[in-house]
Motif scaffolding. Structure first.
Motif, mmCIF file in Angstrom:
data_model
loop_
_atom_site.group_PDB
_atom_site.id
_atom_site.type_symbol
_atom_site.label_atom_id
_atom_site.label_comp_id
_atom_site.label_asym_id
_atom_site.label_seq_id
_atom_site.Cartn_x
_atom_site.Cartn_y
_atom_site.Cartn_z
ATOM 1 N N ASN A 199 45.933 44.625 32.444
ATOM 2 C CA ASN A 199 45.978 46.189 32.500
ATOM 3 C C ASN A 199 44.690 47.114 31.425
ATOM 4 N N THR A 202 45.585 50.072 36.901
ATOM 5 C CA THR A 202 46.765 49.352 37.171
ATOM 6 C C THR A 202 46.708 48.457 38.576
ATOM 7 N N GLY A 203 45.046 47.782 38.900
ATOM 8 C CA GLY A 203 45.623 47.055 39.479
ATOM 9 C C GLY A 203 43.970 46.541 40.507
ATOM 10 N N GLU A 240 48.254 42.822 41.019
ATOM 11 C CA GLU A 240 48.766 43.833 40.413
ATOM 12 C C GLU A 240 48.455 42.995 39.123
#
Lengths: 148, 88, 148, 88
Positions: free
Chosen positions: A35, A43-44, A84
């Protein structure tokens, strides 16, 4: 056997594929989207690959790892597409008679993958922006270049 | 004519996935083709020193002769796995 | 959290337990019953443990591994009872920001387990005989001995 | 009286999971108790140098005083994980 996929990576499948009753040790490495990157919230990620070469590089890296470390099994899978946070982007599974070889072989496989595999990632940040991560110049295996 | 394909950040730099390079002749090396490309797309200039080139499923060296029958693929520095190159 | 069990080890459960969005690397070690030992065919093993101490040793080893290598997560489970060839006797799961730390921490955890954990195994051979494997003299953690 | 428990190969050597050792007095060390045990069970002799001793969930040193309220546990060389000690 494929080495690149857009589907979520399936560790159980790789564990089943590599079953080998002579082996007392299995080492797994999983690279996971985290993260944060360089102090920024993530976020991804989107992973893209140069497919024709990527599959060959991983197939050869499996064989090279087995030969170089004398291990019995080595399987590598890398994912592409949108991931993700918390999802796995790469899996390495090594099985061997002895645990030392298994650790060293798995470490070699992931270290080498990172300089040989034509894959790029674009980070999506919590502030809504996106950027390709810089990387390392792609390296050929000594024998990997086309002869002139 | 030669198709040149871009990957990773080069797609942003070149503004697309590929270009068609006119006037390339048989016998030219990768270096010679990159010199033509630099004139067409000056924005590529800062990336040329660190990119790798491929045709088909193999890397090719800068001094090798281009195969006009397949695209020249330009591959910027890579970042497989997770995290940065020195971490994960 | 338990560290010793007679049930088959559940890697997926340990992976879920250790989820941590700050971590980009996970390394798993699995020790597996193999079909040979010292040149003899093996059909299975029986693992026995000194329970009161074994659970404490593994709990302390998890904490020590996290502190020593600066990793975020470390979980260790060891199985006891009768195991067949191919079954896992021990699992180590480590998660960290960086892959180097994860590899080193997992290696340390299994190497240290093998000299500190009061567990013994009896091999069952294909010829019908059985024997306890010799091992290494049990070592205390420096701080692990009862004060006089 | 002190309960002495055996693990691993020591159960085969001792012919059971535990013995009750008579005559142990308060203040005796592990070494003193092992000397008594050697007389009761001479078959343990070759194992004494490589075994560890515990009471409760802790190892105790040979020069420490026994707690008569809990068993003395004798732990032979260990072989956790898989494979031999130097392999896996």
């Amino acid at each position: 056997m494929s080495h690149m996929t857009e589907q979520p990576l399936d560790l159980d499948a790789l564990i089943r594929e590599t079953e080998n009753e002579t082996c007392g040790a299995m080492v797994v490495f999983s690279g996971i989207v985290r993260n944060h990157h360089d102090g920024r919230g993530v976020t991804g990620m989107d992973y893209s690959a140069y497919g024709p070469m990527a599959d060959r590089v991983l197939e050869e890296l499996e064989a090279e790892t087995i030969e170089r470390f004398g291990v019995q099994e080595c399987r590598i899978m890398h994912r592409t597409g949108r991931l993700e946070v918390g999802e796995s982007s790469v899996l390495v599974v090594v099985r061997s008679h002895h645990r030392g070889d298994a650790f060293e072989a798995a470490r070699y496989a992931i270290d080498t993958l990172k300089v040989r595999l034509p894959v790029w990632k674009e980070d999506f940040y919590t502030d809504g922006s996106a950027a390709y991560q810089d990387g390392v110049a792609l390296q050929a295996r000594d024998t990997g270049e086309r002869e002139p | 004519m030669l198709d040149v394909e871009f990957y990773g950040v080069l797609r942003q730099v070149a503004g697309g996935r590929s270009v068609q390079l006119e006037g390339v002749e048989g016998g030219e090396t990768v270096d010679q083709v990159l010199a033509r490309l630099r004139q067409e797309l000056p924005a590529l200039e800062p990336h040329l020193s660190r990119l790798a080139c491929a045709q088909g499923d193999r890397l090719i060296r800068r001094d090798q002769v281009i195969d006009l029958q397949q695209p020249l693929v330009l591959l910027p520095p890579v970042s497989g796995g997770s995290g940065g190159p020195d971490t994960v």
